[in-house]
Design an enzyme around this catalytic site. Structure first.
Site, PDB file in Angstrom:
ATOM      1  N   HIS A  41       0.741  -1.128   0.105  1.00  0.00           N
ATOM      2  CA  HIS A  41       0.001   0.178  -0.106  1.00  0.00           C
ATOM      3  C   HIS A  41       0.741   1.403  -0.098  1.00  0.00           C
ATOM      4  O   HIS A  41       0.733   2.039  -1.005  1.00  0.00           O
ATOM      5  CB  HIS A  41      -1.014   0.069   1.311  1.00  0.00           C
ATOM      6  CG  HIS A  41      -1.885   1.090   1.502  1.00  0.00           C
ATOM      7  ND1 HIS A  41      -3.066   1.136   0.829  1.00  0.00           N
ATOM      8  CD2 HIS A  41      -1.669   2.353   1.919  1.00  0.00           C
ATOM      9  CE1 HIS A  41      -3.774   2.227   1.226  1.00  0.00           C
ATOM     10  NE2 HIS A  41      -2.809   2.966   1.693  1.00  0.00           N
ATOM     11  N   GLU A  42       1.740   1.265   0.972  1.00  0.00           N
ATOM     12  CA  GLU A  42       2.765   2.694   1.011  1.00  0.00           C
ATOM     13  C   GLU A  42       3.384   2.877  -0.191  1.00  0.00           C
ATOM     14  O   GLU A  42       3.880   3.703  -0.529  1.00  0.00           O
ATOM     15  CB  GLU A  42       3.545   2.486   2.441  1.00  0.00           C
ATOM     16  CG  GLU A  42       2.726   2.441   3.693  1.00  0.00           C
ATOM     17  CD  GLU A  42       1.698   3.655   3.683  1.00  0.00           C
ATOM     18  OE1 GLU A  42       1.711   4.759   3.013  1.00  0.00           O
ATOM     19  OE2 GLU A  42       0.439   3.277   4.427  1.00  0.00           O
ATOM     20  N   HIS A 101       1.701   4.592  -2.838  1.00  0.00           N
ATOM     21  CA  HIS A 101       1.782   6.069  -2.693  1.00  0.00           C
ATOM     22  C   HIS A 101       3.278   6.528  -3.029  1.00  0.00           C
ATOM     23  O   HIS A 101       3.274   7.465  -3.820  1.00  0.00           O
ATOM     24  CB  HIS A 101       1.654   6.363  -1.063  1.00  0.00           C
ATOM     25  CG  HIS A 101       0.060   6.431  -0.648  1.00  0.00           C
ATOM     26  ND1 HIS A 101      -0.787   7.062  -1.147  1.00  0.00           N
ATOM     27  CD2 HIS A 101      -0.612   5.596   0.338  1.00  0.00           C
ATOM     28  CE1 HIS A 101      -1.746   6.781  -0.495  1.00  0.00           C
ATOM     29  NE2 HIS A 101      -1.826   5.982   0.487  1.00  0.00           N
ATOM     30  N   GLU A 146      -4.701   7.557  -3.068  1.00  0.00           N
ATOM     31  CA  GLU A 146      -5.577   6.300  -2.586  1.00  0.00           C
ATOM     32  C   GLU A 146      -5.607   5.429  -3.825  1.00  0.00           C
ATOM     33  O   GLU A 146      -5.370   4.184  -3.451  1.00  0.00           O
ATOM     34  CB  GLU A 146      -6.644   6.306  -1.816  1.00  0.00           C
ATOM     35  CG  GLU A 146      -6.857   5.366  -1.004  1.00  0.00           C
ATOM     36  CD  GLU A 146      -6.100   5.286   0.346  1.00  0.00           C
ATOM     37  OE1 GLU A 146      -5.260   6.007   0.666  1.00  0.00           O
ATOM     38  OE2 GLU A 146      -6.140   4.170   0.910  1.00  0.00           O
TER      39      GLU A 146
END
Lengths: 499, 499
Positions: B264-265, B268, B294
């Protein structure tokens, strides 16, 4: 008056917050920053420097200081407020003489200078660095010219690191020191050399780090108010009295780097954690000077960490950690970590030869600023002096004139503080032993609370309130004096080398 | 014009440098800062925020923008310069409507609010947080009142995170989504549950971290321009396009936290590393909006990282790393990591239930801002809605209304971007699969270059030049639309749960 002091403190708090923020940018740059971040980091640091400079030279601050001077003249001259005005005015009066144009030019020249120095050192090619050194020396000469009232142009540079210290004073101190240190080294060189080969073998890195942590925890390093990380060039930095960070490095095949480097930086950190809380965010919560700071790092590194009683406590633990030392008796270990050997690299020098490295640089710096030698003559001059003082000649300029980064960063005027710090550390040590008669016994038991308490009370809590000579006088009863250090060296090495 | 654009870029570069510096203060606070540093860090962050606010609302900037607007109107409206003026003017016009008094009051209220929330959550006592929430809601209502031209007061808040998005639009989107997600969850709950017990056993922390690093290195995380550290609450931050940092956490007895948190990170971070270099230090090098950000994190975490082809490549490697998984077939593992189970905590929710958590919060926020419910009614309302949407009721407020820190930090207006990001991720995924027909096969081979290349070209390089709806339209041909996400969920879970 209350209102104006509050105004002053507000301005200083903002300058302080900006300075701490810049320090974090610098810490991160040397510990965790990925290399892609370098260019952006340069922009961020330059901005913070500019914001600090604008505030430290603002007419509003100048007016406030002028208003406050007569007001605080009625106070106890050692009170926080009186000192706050005095020290701030001192910095202001210097800063406003320097045109912003010079500040920008110096910042650019040293940024380029440092890049060039890295390349020059890696290729051992002084010619890459030479034009940058010429530019930096010219700028430092120009800087000195903004302060015509000093006796010597070098005074203006020295004074930034060592408030109110004169070149002539340093020369006098060093003139008393040099012949006796040379004499000592000669006497040692006539004796059989001690063995330190056991220090040069593989030591597990994690265990080394853990051992360093054990030592400095005992010294009193407060982990709630600080931390340690790894960095290629160890340093200490602060973002508050309550956030003081040290860095260390670990050599996988040599115990000394981590061991004494960690104790050294811890000494700086204990000073950084020690000022009275009321001084936070005033600019007075830093150290009195670089020399006084160095007196703290060298005291813990050498007077404590290279002493016999210290290892009476810690050596059994070290042997437990590293069983390969099981066959080495304490006496042999102690001699090994104190081996004297004239060497090329300052940061690896033993206590007996260290100051000679400093004197060499100081003489060269003074000659540069006086214009008596040119940048291009530095490599030859360096090598000649190394031979004269230490009896060794570098095989190349990377191990000689290019070994330290200070000049590339414009830090001309800085070096003598290392040697002065050694001298102060021995003066303090004499005094401490008078006032804590069983200190040696305490160290033998791994106890350092009384020692740290003494340093806190006499040195740390004052922050930058007093000038270095003033502080040393206040604490020891005399100004900076080479005799205690010479006495310490002679006694120590007479025993080790059976002089 | 060139001169004025240069002036604008100079101002924006300084604002950007200050913003990045504040981000470093924040990163350090959450990764390495000793707790003693907290108070000083608060001062440093508050100062940086003030300096940024002064500059983003300066009359000089306003004048420059007024001068530039007619000049750039002749340019290609999608050119960097035209967009720079447009986006900067947009931020300026909002910022100048907010009195400094409000900014300071909001900053103080949220600092206190966050402290109170930490205590309230640890004691599961909403009454500790309630007065702070009341204050924060009142301030958010006041903030909305500075922008009377919006259709709905909540619009002004949403718009800060999601430029030009309207509350009515979000409601319409969510109204189309809610019944169909509820329907899906009901259908799943009628089927036998999948087993994920093998994910909940001890996994060596270091090996977990190394495995995460292997995955994101393959995704294209550039370690020369970024790094990963551990933090209690994972986040991504940037100090430049070339210095983008992620954090992760490792649960010693549960594989999912590290695995999907890291991906997830990384999503980003890839966005953070992707904008065109020319946008650096303009304010346009951030993402288009939180929802678009997101969409990137959820795309890598879910569309890629929770897909079957992905694990066809990585599962043998995972089994090698953790031999305790040797007896678990790939199909069973895949079902386990995709288990649907209505739960209390948003950050642990599966893909099928996640959006319902968001909708619940959005409705409560809108009601708060409209003044239709009071802060004191929030716990009961929360619990009733959880039961209604997810069929579960928290045993206490710590697991209910106090679970997220957003409101305590004043981030009212933020939540819907999480769900919008999910929707956008599926829209992009449809488009990518049309344009890279063998994408699934590439993922099965652990190849992500084409996928990253597509995202760079279509999304990342534009930075914040386009508004989110504009960008989604440009790339996918339609505005934000729940249909692709619903299609994706239905297909995926029909297979897993045999619906």
């Amino acid at each position: 008056m209350e209102e104006k002091i509050k105004q002053l403190r507000d301005i200083l708090a903002e300058i302080s917050d900006l300075g701490y923020t810049a320090a974090l940018l610098g810490w991160d740059q040397q510990t965790y920053m990925p290399r892609g971040g370098a260019e952006a980091r340069g922009n961020q640091l330059a901005l913070l420097e500019r914001l600090v400079h604008e505030r430290t030279t603002s007419p509003g601050l100048g007016k406030l200081l002028e208003d406050l001077k007569p007001i605080v003249s009625g106070l106890d001259p050692d009170s926080d407020d009186a000192r706050l005005v005095k020290v701030t005015a001192r910095g202001y009066d210097k800063a406003v003489r320097v045109p912003t144009r010079h500040v920008v030019e110096f910042s650019q020249a040293t940024t380029l200078g440092q890049q060039a120095w890295v390349e020059a050192r890696s290729k051992s090619d002084f010619s890459i660095f030479r034009p940058h050194l010429e530019k930096i020396v010219a700028l430092r000469q120009e800087y000195a010219s903004f302060f015509p009232n000093f006796d010597h142009p070098y005074d203006a540079l020295l004074d930034d690191f060592e408030p109110n210290m004169k070149t002539a004073d340093v020369k006098t101190i060093f003139d008393g020191l040099r012949p006796r240190q040379v004499e000592l080294i000669k006497a040692i060189s006539g004796k059989p050399q001690v063995d330190d080969s056991f220090l040069r073998q593989p030591f597990d890195e994690k265990k080394q780090l853990d051992f360093g942590v054990e030592i400095i925890s005992r010294f009193g390093f407060d982990w709630k108010r600080g931390r340690q990380d790894k960095a290629p060039h160890p340093f200490t930095t602060s973002f508050s009295i309550n956030d003081v960070r040290i860095t260390t490095r670990v050599a996988p095949d040599f115990l000394n780097s981590m061991l004494f480097g960690t104790m050294h930086e811890c000494g700086h950190a204990l000073y950084g954690m020690g000022p009275a809380p009321e001084l936070e965010r005033t600019g007075l919560e830093g150290g009195a000077s670089l020399a006084v700071h160095e007196s703290q790092s060298r005291l813990w590194e050498n007077l404590v960490g290279r002493s016999f009683p210290f290892w009476q406590y810690f050596y059994p633990r070290l042997q437990e950690t590293f069983p390969q030392l099981a066959g080495i008796p304490l006496e042999k270990f102690y001699k090994g970590i104190n081996k004297v050997q004239p060497s090329l690299i300052r940061v690896e020098a033993d206590e007996a030869t260290y100051n000679l490295h400093i004197m060499l640089r100081l003489e060269m710096e003074i000659a540069l600023i006086e214009g008596k030698v040119a940048a291009r003559d530095m490599p030859d001059l360096w090598n000649a002096r190394m031979q004269e003082y230490l009896g060794v000649t570098p095989s190349d300029d990377a191990k000689g004139v290019l070994q330290d980064m200070h000049w590339s960063g414009g830090a001309i005027g800085y070096f003598s503080t290392y040697a002065l710090g050694n001298l102060i550390s021995a003066q303090l040590w004499e005094k401490i032993n008078q006032e804590i008669p069983d200190l040696v016994e305490q160290i033998r038991q791994g106890k350092f609370e009384a020692l740290l308490g003494w340093l806190r009370e006499k040195i740390h809590r004052h922050g930058a309130k007093f000038e270095p000579q003033e502080l040393v006088q206040k604490v020891t009863g005399s100004k900076i004096d080479p005799a205690p250090y010479l006495g310490y060296l002679n006694k120590k090495y007479s025993e080790i080398y059976d002089l």
